[in-house]
Design an enzyme around this catalytic site. Structure first.
Site, short mmCIF file in Angstrom:
data_model
loop_
_atom_site.label_atom_id
_atom_site.label_comp_id
_atom_site.label_asym_id
_atom_site.label_seq_id
_atom_site.Cartn_x
_atom_site.Cartn_y
_atom_site.Cartn_z
N THR A 1 0.64 -1.29 0.04
CA THR A 1 -0.09 -0.04 -0.13
C THR A 1 0.89 1.20 0.07
O THR A 1 1.63 1.40 0.67
CB THR A 1 -0.93 0.04 1.14
OG1 THR A 1 -1.54 -1.26 1.09
CG2 THR A 1 -1.87 1.21 1.30
N GLY B 1 2.79 -3.05 8.44
CA GLY B 1 3.22 -3.33 9.99
C GLY B 1 4.60 -3.56 10.15
O GLY B 1 5.16 -4.34 9.18
N GLU C 1 -7.29 -5.71 2.84
CA GLU C 1 -7.46 -6.91 2.21
C GLU C 1 -8.67 -6.79 1.30
O GLU C 1 -9.48 -7.76 0.75
CB GLU C 1 -7.46 -8.16 3.02
CG GLU C 1 -6.39 -8.55 3.88
CD GLU C 1 -5.03 -8.92 3.03
OE1 GLU C 1 -5.18 -9.23 1.95
OE2 GLU C 1 -4.16 -8.60 3.71
#
Lengths: 592, 592
Positions: free
Chosen positions: B70, B109, B352
């Protein structure tokens, strides 16, 4: 802020509230209850002697106070509160106790660490009789050392969803003695010998509650206006996917699905703004009447403020989250401000009267009014439609049976349709109670077994009121351009509400199937009509960037660069290499 | 945990996932993407040579990796990603760049502070041509000092709604050179001279996405089961108000309004459990087929996992908040665990595959299937009902026109009704597109102008699938007592869904007005039937107190005492007098 209040000589609680709204808008603080509840309660319920003893010290922050009502086991149902204040004529003192774990005072803001006094709501016992809830000023910490006083167990209740800046607290009272003169005795009194004197009217404390609930309607509007401002501005900045292959990614605000999420909420924000204004005006008008001894409109105002508090906070609560998620991943970052708006707003669904309980209170008024109308009594005010319904014999029936000549673009007719829906659902609820009673259920069980219908009736009533007030408001607008765009919003609000509840309207035969399908088509047209004005309509809320505090919702639209700046200031970025590397990761490696 | 993984010799990524689920359940951590994405991606997409170079160092945490897909300006629409990897044949390196602010990698993350490597998704350019997205292993921090490497701008993206324990990060690449061998080349390749070799099949990366979406359905069930466990147990502990004057305050679970909030969610939790199992089984079955070269069911699985991911996460998202608010004020305390469940769960609506985009993908499959059926093609699998609908000529019509002989207690008939609703709404959406095309709109605009109908059709399709799977599940249950209570739950799920969408069923003439009213009455009966089993039904989810981590939801019901204990451990209670008194309040006093 406190120093500035002094400098400008601002002393009136309402002025303090307004001043805080200017300098620290939408920010919960440990002193909020001192300024917003402790001082005003003194003003309203203290005797002149008590004012002398408590007000100036509180004004000078020698006394820092809070308002301790809710207990661990008891919230909205006030009669259930367990804390006791037992009068001891021998010493002329009250003995304050938390007799059970569930009676520990729980939640008051500023109670945990900040306050040294609390106004404690407790069941008053004197000469062996319980006289119900009364308010007592209880010192809880030493005014110099701030150490809790003997018999006082006080502390912070721990981390919460939001309100991190506020030390919501607990308070356990163990045979705490306070002088008789610490009971707030402007209205009811306990004499030195223990004789209890009742207040002249029970309605006197009624007003504050109604006032706060009315204000919450305005807060719903404001929270929703902020959320819409952020989501709609960002949707004009964000480009995503493709409508036509090969062409640049369009603004996500051009997607019908995005418009369908946000424009009905924009319409709702405007609707709630007008409802908020109406509630404020109505409150002041009726307060005037009450001051002149006319209590006639009080029950209606009470029912209206309860229902609209629940209706607007529930709607806004889910709407904020729709706005947040409509911003995709970035909505989840606190740079969007939306997580903070949500956690600060969501308690309004619970405090000052839990929403379902509020809806049921409104329903009680509606059912009572319905029965009066049925008994031939002429109703006034906002429930007067129950008279009409009575005379028309409105009731659910197959679509075909009722002539449906509603022009779906005529707001006045749509208000009528919402009104009939409310009338029918109030009737349904009343009949459900009736049927339960016929099955030999007690009044209370009949009521409980009709709760679903009652909440639904209240909801429909509130929905009608909102559509009506929005429509009424249009008449006040002279500027044709503004009138035009607000009419479009009002129409969207009304039609969207119908599609979301189309079962009710079809079931009651208020609209036909072709009309409901026509409404779905019309909504699409309205969305595309509103597209070009959407950003201007949120700009018109006039929420300053500083107050909005949202990178996504910035007025200048410079989102990405500012988001990068914001991120670089993240606490974790204070060092290039975080200590966790040296403390955990590196040592772990050597063990592998 | 890492040390224990070694001790027990757990190396397979799925086993690691399961182990973590046992010891650190539901806890997001900085190493999650290392274990859950970096290692598995190596296993799936690295060449044997790359496995030698990267896998063991990563396994020994010399390399700590994350997965950077992303970007700040690009999420669900992958083709829009801007990061570039330009091959330089002179040095046999890729030059990695973030050409714009919006191309900065955002959200991964563990990227901010923990990782020293990232698998970066970038547009591959070689010999002047763009070959689309590929994955590259990019070192980002020095493996010894952990200092960011030249050309790497990396850091934490700042505070979020939740996931506080995870350093979601940003990554800006400024002419970062990596060796040719750092492109993951198991499938596609760039030869030393810059020649690009395509992967044998584009479908190979398809599976992971479908797998994760299928797993999310199960996570929805689990999050909802936890929330229901907390809310229903607490509602049996909490006493409030009075049904009959003078009698003790009843458990709030005895209030119809509370049952109406919680029992349909309990039914939903069970429904989603079964749907989650089905998705997992179906995924494994179809993966088997794919491994044997049979891709025929892949499109259906793709459409189903997209739609059900959106349907179950949206439902669960609002349901968690209903559970939280049904606990009154205490739901707002983190001692309830509900705020944490919410902030950890809510990103599933976005990541997702953003939910609205997911619904539209499912709709694309539905409309395509509808057109095939209309063209006379025989459909198989879960959309085969579009054939029937075609032959029956199902379409919206006034209630009176369709014979309604549905027994509202017959689940098989209700499944049928849900199926017809889906068929009608798919047809409506397809017709909306058709009408737009007739108005000379482009395919893309016609699609966008029908988005509301398309999402609605997908939603109805998913709803049908859930009702169907729940009903199917009942056939597998032999124990009559269990069959009985689960049938009641399934019936409640089906009937509640009808009342919440009664407009659809009335509009389509699938149910009559008297039936809809009968359903409302029946729901009340089901609520009161379920009351006595409600606590047992959440106990049956078998979520250990340690995992639930909720004071309100404790198995032993000893809520109030434990809440007091929990509060006393609040960080603010570490000292009896908080430093703010000495730092701020006392000095302020002296100035007043």
């Amino acid at each position: 802020m406190i120093l500035k209040l002094r400098e400008y000589g601002i002393a009136d609680p309402e002025e303090i509230y307004q001043y805080k709204k200017c300098v620290h808008p939408d920010r919960p603080e440990p002193l909020d209850l001192h300024l917003g509840m402790f001082l005003p309660t003194l003003l309203n319920q203290a005797t002149p002697e008590q004012m002398d003893r408590f007000f100036m010290p509180a004004w000078n922050l020698e006394i820092i106070g809070t308002y301790a009502q809710t207990e661990m086991g008891h919230g909205t149902h006030l009669r259930g509160l367990e804390t006791t204040a037992t009068y001891d004529p021998a010493t002329q003192e009250f003995v304050m106790n938390s007799p059970t774990v569930s009676s520990i005072k729980w939640w008051p803001g500023g109670l945990g660490k900040t306050s040294n006094h609390a106004i404690v709501l407790a069941q008053l016992y004197s000469l062996g009789n319980c006289h119900g809830l009364h308010a007592f000023i209880v010192p809880i910490r030493d005014m110099n050392t701030h150490i809790p006083l003997p018999g006082i167990v006080v502390g912070d209740i721990g981390p919460k969803f939001g309100f991190h800046e506020v030390d919501n607290g607990y308070l356990k009272l163990e045979n705490v003695r306070i002088p008789r003169e610490n009971m707030l005795m402007k209205y009811s009194k306990v004499e030195p010998d223990g004789t209890y004197l009742k207040p002249p009217s029970a309605k006197l404390t009624y007003g504050t509650m109604v006032f706060i609930r009315s204000m919450i309607v305005g807060e719903s509007a404001q929270a929703l206006a902020k959320s819409c401002t952020i989501a709609i501005r960002y949707s004009a900045v964000r480009h995503q996917s493709e409508i036509r292959p090969g062409e640049p990614e369009p603004q996500i605000l051009d997607y019908q699905a995005q418009q369908y999420k946000l424009f009905p909420l924009l319409a709702t924000a405007y609707a709630f703004k007008f409802v908020g204004q109406y509630m404020k005006d109505t409150y002041h008008r009726i307060t005037e009447d009450i001051n002149q001894g006319d209590f006639s409109e009080m029950p209606e105002l009470h029912a209206l403020s309860a229902g609209l508090k629940a209706f607007t906070t529930w709607e806004t609560n889910s709407a904020i989250e729709v706005c947040r998620m409509s911003c995709g991943g970035h909505g989840y970052s606190r740079s969007s401000a939306l997580p903070d708006i949500y956690v600060d707003f969501t308690p309004t669904c619970t405090y000052e009267g839990e929403n379902t309980v509020m809806m049921l209170q409104t329903a009680r008024y509606l059912v009572k009014s319905y029965r009066q109308a049925k008994a031939g009594q002429q109703l006034n005010g906002i429930v007067s439609y129950l008279n009409e319904a009575q005379s028309r014999g409105v009731q659910p029936q197959p679509v075909a049976a009722r002539p449906t000549v509603v022009d779906i673009n005529d707001l006045t007719r749509l208000v009528e349709v919402y009104k009939l829906r409310a009338a029918i659902l109030v009737e349904l609820a009343a009949k459900s109670i009736q049927q339960e009673l016929q099955r030999r259920k007690s009044n209370e069980d009949a009521w409980n077994n009709s709760a679903i219908d009652l909440v639904r009736a209240s909801d429909a009533h509130c929905h009608y009121v909102v559509v009506k007030l929005f429509t009424d408001k249009l008449r006040e607008i002279d500027d044709t351009a503004i009138h035009s765009v607000l009419s479009t919003l009002a129409l969207l609000y009304a039609l969207y509400g119908i599609t979301k509840n189309s079962g009710d309207f079809l079931q009651a035969g208020l609209l036909s199937v072709p009309q409901v399908m026509q409404i779905a088509v019309r909504i699409k047209e309205l969305l595309s009509l509103l597209r070009r004005n959407a950003v201007a309509l949120v700009d018109a809320f006039d929420i300053h960037d500083k107050r909005l505090n949202s990178v996504l919702g910035r007025y200048d639209g410079n989102v990405y660069e500012k988001m990068f700046e914001w991120a670089r200031r993240s606490p974790l970025n204070a060092t290039e290499v975080h200590e966790s590397f040296h403390k955990y990761l590196k040592p772990l490696r050597s063990k592998l």
